[in-house]
Scaffold this motif. Structure first.
Motif, mmCIF file in Angstrom:
data_model
loop_
_atom_site.group_PDB
_atom_site.id
_atom_site.type_symbol
_atom_site.label_atom_id
_atom_site.label_comp_id
_atom_site.label_asym_id
_atom_site.label_seq_id
_atom_site.Cartn_x
_atom_site.Cartn_y
_atom_site.Cartn_z
ATOM 1 N N LYS A 18 -29.333 4.541 13.890
ATOM 2 C CA LYS A 18 -28.779 3.878 12.104
ATOM 3 C C LYS A 18 -30.179 3.343 11.976
ATOM 4 O O LYS A 18 -31.136 2.398 12.423
ATOM 5 N N LEU A 19 -29.795 3.169 10.741
ATOM 6 C CA LEU A 19 -31.689 3.159 10.082
ATOM 7 C C LEU A 19 -31.525 1.475 9.349
ATOM 8 O O LEU A 19 -29.930 0.870 9.557
ATOM 9 N N GLU A 20 -32.913 1.045 10.355
ATOM 10 C CA GLU A 20 -32.641 -0.734 10.175
ATOM 11 C C GLU A 20 -33.575 -0.808 9.508
ATOM 12 O O GLU A 20 -35.202 -0.003 10.361
ATOM 13 N N LYS A 21 -34.087 -1.830 9.237
ATOM 14 C CA LYS A 21 -35.861 -2.419 9.021
ATOM 15 C C LYS A 21 -36.411 -1.367 7.767
ATOM 16 O O LYS A 21 -37.294 -1.356 8.254
ATOM 17 N N PHE A 22 -36.034 -1.560 6.546
ATOM 18 C CA PHE A 22 -36.385 -0.697 5.518
ATOM 19 C C PHE A 22 -36.698 -1.629 4.368
ATOM 20 O O PHE A 22 -35.298 -2.326 3.764
ATOM 21 N N ASP A 23 -37.342 -0.690 3.260
ATOM 22 C CA ASP A 23 -37.686 -1.999 2.031
ATOM 23 C C ASP A 23 -36.958 -0.829 1.089
ATOM 24 O O ASP A 23 -36.698 -1.388 -0.055
ATOM 25 N N ALA A 24 -36.804 0.352 1.155
ATOM 26 C CA ALA A 24 -36.471 1.333 -0.035
ATOM 27 C C ALA A 24 -36.073 2.568 0.880
ATOM 28 O O ALA A 24 -35.986 2.700 1.789
ATOM 29 N N VAL A 25 -34.959 3.050 -0.210
ATOM 30 C CA VAL A 25 -34.798 4.623 0.502
ATOM 31 C C VAL A 25 -34.289 5.494 0.124
ATOM 32 O O VAL A 25 -33.856 5.800 -1.556
ATOM 33 N N ILE A 26 -34.974 7.014 0.337
ATOM 34 C CA ILE A 26 -34.485 8.648 -0.078
ATOM 35 C C ILE A 26 -33.366 9.061 0.309
ATOM 36 O O ILE A 26 -34.043 9.277 1.695
ATOM 37 N N ALA A 27 -32.162 9.450 -0.349
ATOM 38 C CA ALA A 27 -31.157 9.706 0.238
ATOM 39 C C ALA A 27 -30.671 11.131 -0.348
ATOM 40 O O ALA A 27 -30.068 10.786 -1.020
ATOM 41 N N THR A 28 -30.500 11.956 0.541
ATOM 42 C CA THR A 28 -30.171 13.118 0.313
ATOM 43 C C THR A 28 -28.997 13.954 0.694
ATOM 44 O O THR A 28 -28.865 14.138 1.919
ATOM 45 N N GLY A 29 -27.995 14.465 0.326
ATOM 46 C CA GLY A 29 -27.002 14.367 1.409
ATOM 47 C C GLY A 29 -25.850 15.339 -0.037
ATOM 48 O O GLY A 29 -26.092 15.410 -1.181
ATOM 49 N N SER A 30 -24.069 15.689 0.051
ATOM 50 C CA SER A 30 -23.004 16.083 -0.437
ATOM 51 C C SER A 30 -23.003 15.244 -0.993
ATOM 52 O O SER A 30 -22.972 14.186 -0.924
ATOM 53 N N ASN A 31 -21.837 15.626 -1.753
ATOM 54 C CA ASN A 31 -21.039 14.387 -2.922
ATOM 55 C C ASN A 31 -20.681 13.482 -2.728
ATOM 56 O O ASN A 31 -20.696 12.600 -2.471
#
Length: 354
Positions: free
Chosen positions: A156-169
């Motif tokens: 699981k993603l933890e301890k980050f300040d921003a995110v770029i996420a790509t996936g299905s609808n």
């Protein structure tokens, strides 16, 4: 991390390293930094990537690698960054959730985060998990400042300040909820379309075959839908596609072709086919493997309005003198560094993190 010049130089060296792996041949060159450590290892990773995902043929992987090799030149990187004011940043940790539909599909985000001076936390798709970690090791070896700033996780993603996420609808709805409290870029499913007038040359349509069949049509920049005038002669289209007839020799593609053809025939759909590609009249943008959807248009003005209204669903429009920001036939799979997915300027987003 220190100067942006060091970061650029590291990616230029990576581009030179990747230039040894092309569809024509894999050949060890002289004067490539750290080749003795990395050449054989990357060759092995290419083999593992093929074994792990049967859509990742050797040809498709090497096409992706060659594309990145061509993009990562000093001239290209300088031109790209000249268009984007990159102020010194307080380094943030940016998470990237990557898709896995085509080889190295998340590399542009990875490059953008590191070149901006941030550190990166990568969650890869299980379909494409072998190439990027190896290239990250190469970058760390070439540029010591990258060490400790590139992390891969399957947790699981933890301890980050921003995110770029790509996936299905569907996954995008989850992402929007899960990442709502962080600065984010969330990308959904998109497809690409071609607008034909009937005046295309044989060469135009043969180049269009590249846009249709590269990566088996699995990329968001792959053309999956045609718009044609009411009296369009599909024989011209099929003649252009014929240059890619060998694709049916790929077992996985052939299975999809047979399966989808059977479904269409049982459903009594009208379709045209040529032994390796089916075309079906359908309003959807996303067509199954080995199928292209088409729709008739009555006039160009109405079609332009429709494409504008549906712009959130469309990645590229391939045409010849039809609409602004169109892409030439045969060019969808050769994006420039400034051709951002979904039209969202990643560098601008990253430069504003504070």
């Amino acid at each position: 991390m220190d100067s942006i010049q060091n970061r650029i130089n590291a990616f230029v060296k990576l581009g030179a390293f990747l230039s040894q792996f092309s569809q024509e041949k894999i050949e060890k060159k002289q004067k490539i930094a750290h080749n003795e450590l990395f050449f054989d290892g990357f060759k092995h990773q290419l083999k593992i990537a093929q074994e792990n995902n049967s859509w990742f043929t050797k040809e498709n992987i090497l096409f992706a690698v060659s594309s990145w090799s061509s993009a990562l030149t000093k001239e290209n990187l300088d031109a790209w960054l000249a268009d984007n004011e990159l102020p010194p940043v307080t380094p943030k940790r940016v998470a990237i959730v990557m898709a896995g539909n085509i080889p190295l599909v998340g590399f542009h985000d990875f490059l953008s985060v590191l070149i901006s001076g941030h550190s990166v936390l990568v969650k890869q798709s299980s379909n494409d998990k072998h190439l990027l970690p190896f290239l990250a090791k190469y970058l760390e070896y070439v540029e010591a400042e990258f060490k400790g700033n590139i992390t891969f996780t399957e947790e699981k993603l933890e301890k980050f300040d921003a995110v770029i996420a790509t996936g299905s609808n569907n996954t995008a709805r989850y992402f929007e909820f899960y990442f709502k409290n962080k600065p984010n870029i969330i990308r959904k499913s998109r497809n690409s379309v071609a607008v034909l007038t009937g005046r295309e040359s044989e060469d135009d349509l043969q180049r269009l075959a590249e846009d249709v069949f590269t990566y088996f049509g699995l990329g968001c920049r792959s053309v999956s839908k045609l718009y044609v005038p009411r009296d369009y002669d599909f024989n011209n289209f099929f003649n252009g596609m014929f240059v890619k007839k060998e694709i049916i020799n790929n077992a996985k593609y052939a299975n999809n072709y047979d399966y989808n053809k059977a479904v269409y025939l049982m459903s009594l759909f009208d379709l045209l086919e040529n032994g390796f590609l089916m075309i079906k009249e359908d309003e959807s943008y996303a067509s199954p493997i080995a199928t292209i959807f088409y729709e008739y248009y009555e006039n160009e003005v109405d079609l332009k309005i429709k494409l504008h209204q549906d712009k959130e669903k469309i990645q590229c429009i391939v045409s010849k003198g039809f609409i602004e920001n169109e892409i030439d036939f045969g060019a969808t799979q050769h994006p420039k560094l400034s051709d951002y997915a979904d039209g969202v300027n990643t560098l601008e987003f990253l430069s504003k993190l504070s």
